[in-house]
Write a protein that holds these residues in place. Structure first.
Motif, mmCIF file in Angstrom:
data_model
loop_
_atom_site.group_PDB
_atom_site.id
_atom_site.type_symbol
_atom_site.label_atom_id
_atom_site.label_comp_id
_atom_site.label_asym_id
_atom_site.label_seq_id
_atom_site.Cartn_x
_atom_site.Cartn_y
_atom_site.Cartn_z
ATOM 1 N N ASN A 42 0.833 -1.212 0.000
ATOM 2 C CA ASN A 42 0.000 0.000 0.000
ATOM 3 C C ASN A 42 0.864 1.258 0.000
ATOM 4 O OD1 ASN A 42 -2.165 -1.747 2.202
ATOM 5 N ND2 ASN A 42 -2.651 -1.214 0.105
ATOM 6 N N HIS A 44 0.934 5.448 0.671
ATOM 7 C CA HIS A 44 0.320 6.197 1.766
ATOM 8 C C HIS A 44 -0.188 7.587 1.402
ATOM 9 C CE1 HIS A 44 2.532 3.535 4.928
ATOM 10 N NE2 HIS A 44 1.543 2.906 4.319
ATOM 11 N N TYR A 45 0.260 8.176 0.332
ATOM 12 C CA TYR A 45 -0.267 9.457 -0.175
ATOM 13 C C TYR A 45 -0.108 10.602 0.826
ATOM 14 C CZ TYR A 45 -1.997 6.200 -3.568
ATOM 15 O OH TYR A 45 -2.056 5.210 -4.506
ATOM 16 N N ARG A 46 1.018 10.621 1.500
ATOM 17 C CA ARG A 46 1.303 11.736 2.401
ATOM 18 C C ARG A 46 1.579 13.004 1.590
ATOM 19 N NH1 ARG A 46 1.865 9.665 7.476
ATOM 20 N NH2 ARG A 46 2.523 7.481 7.659
ATOM 21 N N ARG A 52 1.107 10.917 -4.161
ATOM 22 C CA ARG A 52 0.028 11.899 -4.078
ATOM 23 C C ARG A 52 0.033 12.802 -5.307
ATOM 24 N NH1 ARG A 52 -2.013 16.186 0.560
ATOM 25 N NH2 ARG A 52 -2.091 14.320 1.846
ATOM 26 N N TRP A 162 -7.129 6.740 0.682
ATOM 27 C CA TRP A 162 -6.751 5.474 1.302
ATOM 28 C C TRP A 162 -7.737 4.362 0.963
ATOM 29 C CZ3 TRP A 162 -2.736 3.064 3.004
ATOM 30 C CH2 TRP A 162 -2.872 1.908 3.775
ATOM 31 N N GLN A 163 -9.023 4.659 1.022
ATOM 32 C CA GLN A 163 -10.017 3.646 0.691
ATOM 33 C C GLN A 163 -9.926 3.229 -0.774
ATOM 34 O OE1 GLN A 163 -12.188 2.039 2.837
ATOM 35 N NE2 GLN A 163 -10.961 3.050 4.407
ATOM 36 N N GLU A 165 -7.158 3.326 -2.536
ATOM 37 C CA GLU A 165 -5.895 2.587 -2.645
ATOM 38 C C GLU A 165 -6.061 1.125 -2.253
ATOM 39 O OE1 GLU A 165 -1.846 1.247 -2.514
ATOM 40 O OE2 GLU A 165 -2.766 2.918 -3.567
ATOM 41 N N ILE A 166 -6.699 0.886 -1.104
ATOM 42 C CA ILE A 166 -6.810 -0.494 -0.646
ATOM 43 C C ILE A 166 -7.830 -1.288 -1.455
ATOM 44 C CG2 ILE A 166 -6.025 0.052 1.682
ATOM 45 C CD1 ILE A 166 -8.936 -0.024 2.616
ATOM 46 N N ARG A 347 -13.028 3.326 12.824
ATOM 47 C CA ARG A 347 -12.660 2.862 11.481
ATOM 48 C C ARG A 347 -13.746 1.947 10.913
ATOM 49 N NH1 ARG A 347 -7.004 2.444 9.989
ATOM 50 N NH2 ARG A 347 -6.061 4.471 10.401
ATOM 51 N N GLU A 351 -15.544 4.556 8.270
ATOM 52 C CA GLU A 351 -14.759 4.663 7.049
ATOM 53 C C GLU A 351 -15.671 4.379 5.856
ATOM 54 O OE1 GLU A 351 -11.589 1.859 7.526
ATOM 55 O OE2 GLU A 351 -12.891 0.113 7.407
#
Length: 572
Positions: A42, A44-46, A52, A162-163, A165-166, A347, A351
């Protein structure tokens, strides 16, 4: 190899001896294993991270194309949409997201016919060649199309980074890779015991007709799995995705074709679900339903298939495979780590706006820890932001469409006036620009409140504070609550005897049960997924068991000696 081809007439003409498209390995004489499966890492898109920046670029590019026209795909060929129907962005309801042409009855009939025409060639393609297509597709998902898939999932389905991505990146790639491994496991299941002078083997045949796959809006990866499992085993598939993820589903199909899937194998049809289902259920070659969605819808589809079986409409007994609704629970014991239980509950419940079949929507809290639990819950929820997916500070986003919004907000309005419920947080919403509902928690004064059985599929959690001494009796009640559903559940405790007792007492209350972990987030290859009772057929997505439903095994036996006599020894 070129010398062999020139000198060997059989090798030179081998392509002519088999149907077009059938992969024949005339010059390979070895058995080999495919590469091991692995979970997609995964990202993280920080802030300021490379991933990002790439995702923001993909989002901007997609924004410029809105409303995006989703072409009709017929046997792998794209036909420009007439843009007769459209979907809206759930986070921005004034913006049309996608336009498409719904299939006609004739389109559906033609798609089924084309799939069946492609069936023999695909079924006779070697497993390793079929597997290679899905392994290439996994690579395309995790690399070339990663950000495009995520952008489609974020804007079209309302998921945050994030959702998305996973789901659209990691889980979709995982399904493709792990299904190949599960299929290989099935094909290697062969008899190990043979009498002298004879041998047996198992032919793992695909089903004889076609598979009907119906996928929901909430996971891009689910559609990819519903079609890839059956197709990998040599089946052909008619795929009806939800209008809510029509564009991301189109991208999934496009990726499979680019990976080398023959055009006829998976037929993508959009449009009226009832009409498409009518055509499917009238067809003699309907061999299986692979479904994810509402339990009530599945019951209707199951009953209808049964009626077709009764009247001998189908050649086979159609396989019914489904993962459906959930009314999932967290149980907090008085020995639990409360901050941990609270974080997992937030979560699991909020989420993706609670739009997961595995979402926690009922929780049971011990009286001795309730004050601590509610304080921790309010503190932990304070930084949680509800907003548009493109805002990277958003923890959760909108619900999918106006129908869902009205259903959930109607329930909230009723709950806000209910004297048997105490509002802990939330209870508000705003549908003026986007379909946003605040994370909402009610504490019920009675354990028999209807909210413990009603699936809302939104960010609403109902709680019951129980006397510590009544824990054992509570377990019995939890087992019978939840509207007859049994998908996921979790226990939060540090007393090992309590953990084991709870696992045992609630053995049939959840198909996926977690200890000190939230009810959402099953990972392919680590936790196969599926529930029983009213939550589905429990065939476990992410396992060989699911793929087994799409094969029709044939047992073969060969003898190498002659039968010397008709009579038995005792006849002499």
């Amino acid at each position: 190899m070129s010398k062999i081809l020139r000198s060997n007439p059989l090798a030179r003409n081998s392509r002519r001896a088999f149907p077009s498209g059938v992969a024949q390995r005339r010059l390979v004489s070895t058995a080999y294993k495919l590469p091991p499966s692995y979970n997609e890492p995964n990202l993280h898109y920080r802030t300021a991270s490379p991933e990002r920046e790439k995702l923001v670029t993909a989002l901007s590019k997609l924004r410029e194309q809105l409303p995006i026209s989703v072409p009709t795909v017929k046997n792998g060929k794209e036909i420009a949409s007439k843009d007769e129907q459209h979907t809206l962005m759930p986070s921005e309801i004034a913006t049309q997201f996608a336009k498409y042409s719904p299939a006609t009855k004739q389109d559906v009939e033609a798609a089924i016919a084309a799939a069946l025409e492609a069936k023999q060639s695909w079924a006779e393609t070697s497993f390793h060649d079929r597997a290679a297509i899905f392994l290439r597709a996994a690579d395309l998902v995790s690399n070339k199309y990663r950000y495009e898939l995520m952008a489609a999932t974020m804007l079209g389905q309302g998921k945050n980074a994030w959702q998305a991505e996973i789901d659209a990146a990691a889980e979709l790639a995982d399904f493709y890779r792990f299904n190949v491994g599960f299929a290989e496991e099935i094909y290697t299941r062969q008899p190990t015991l043979h009498a002298q002078g004879q041998a047996g083997k198992t032919d793992w045949r695909p089903l004889e007709g076609f598979v009907y796959a119906v996928s929901p809006f909430n996971f891009t990866a689910i559609g990819g799995n519903l079609i890839s499992g059956p197709a990998l085993m040599g089946n052909v598939v008619l795929w009806k995705p939800s209008p809510g993820n029509i564009y991301s589903s189109y991208l999934v199909h496009k990726i499979l074709l680019e990976a080398g899937l023959p055009p006829g194998v998976i037929q993508l049809v959009n449009g009226d679900a009832e009409m498409i289902t009518d055509v499917v259920y009238e067809h003699r070659e309907f061999a299986a339903l692979n479904f994810t969605g509402s339990s009530d819808v599945f019951r209707e589809l199951y009953a209808r298939a049964g009626e077709g079986v009764r009247t001998k409409k189908y050649r086979d007994y159609p396989r019914m495979v489904a993962e459906t609704s959930g009314k999932n629970f967290h149980i907090v014991h008085n020995t639990a780590d409360i901050p941990n239980a609270v974080k997992h509950t937030i979560r699991a419940s909020f989420e993706y706006a609670g739009q997961k079949c595995s979402a926690c929507s009922r929780i049971y809290i011990p009286e001795s820890r309730a004050e601590e639990f509610w304080k921790e819950m309010k503190d932990s929820l304070s930084p949680v932001k509800v907003g548009a997916p493109e805002d990277f500070s958003s923890f959760t986003g909108p619900v999918i469409n106006d129908k869902a919004f009205k259903k959930i907000t109607t329930a909230i309005d009723s709950a806000n006036k209910d004297s048997q419920l105490e509002k802990i947080v939330g209870g508000t919403y705003d549908g003026s620009k986007g379909l946003f509902i605040e994370p909402t928690i009610y504490s019920a004064k009675t354990l028999d409140h209807p909210l413990f059985d009603q699936e809302l599929f939104g960010p609403v959690l109902v709680a019951y504070v129980y006397p510590d001494a009544e824990y054992d009796a509570l377990l019995e009640k939890i087992d019978t609550q939840g509207g007859g559903l049994a998908l996921t559940g979790a226990i939060f405790a540090s007393d090992q005897k309590v953990i084991r007792k709870t696992e045992d007492r609630l053995r049939y209350a959840a198909g996926n049960f977690y200890t000190n972990c939230k009810t959402t987030g099953a990972v392919i290859g680590q936790q196969s997924f599926g529930g029983a009772r009213g939550s589905g057929t429990n065939d476990k997505a992410g396992s060989a068991g699911m793929l087994m439903r799409f094969v029709a095994p044939r047992t073969l036996k060969e003898e190498y000696h002659k039968l010397e006599d008709v009579l038995y020894p005792h006849n002499y």
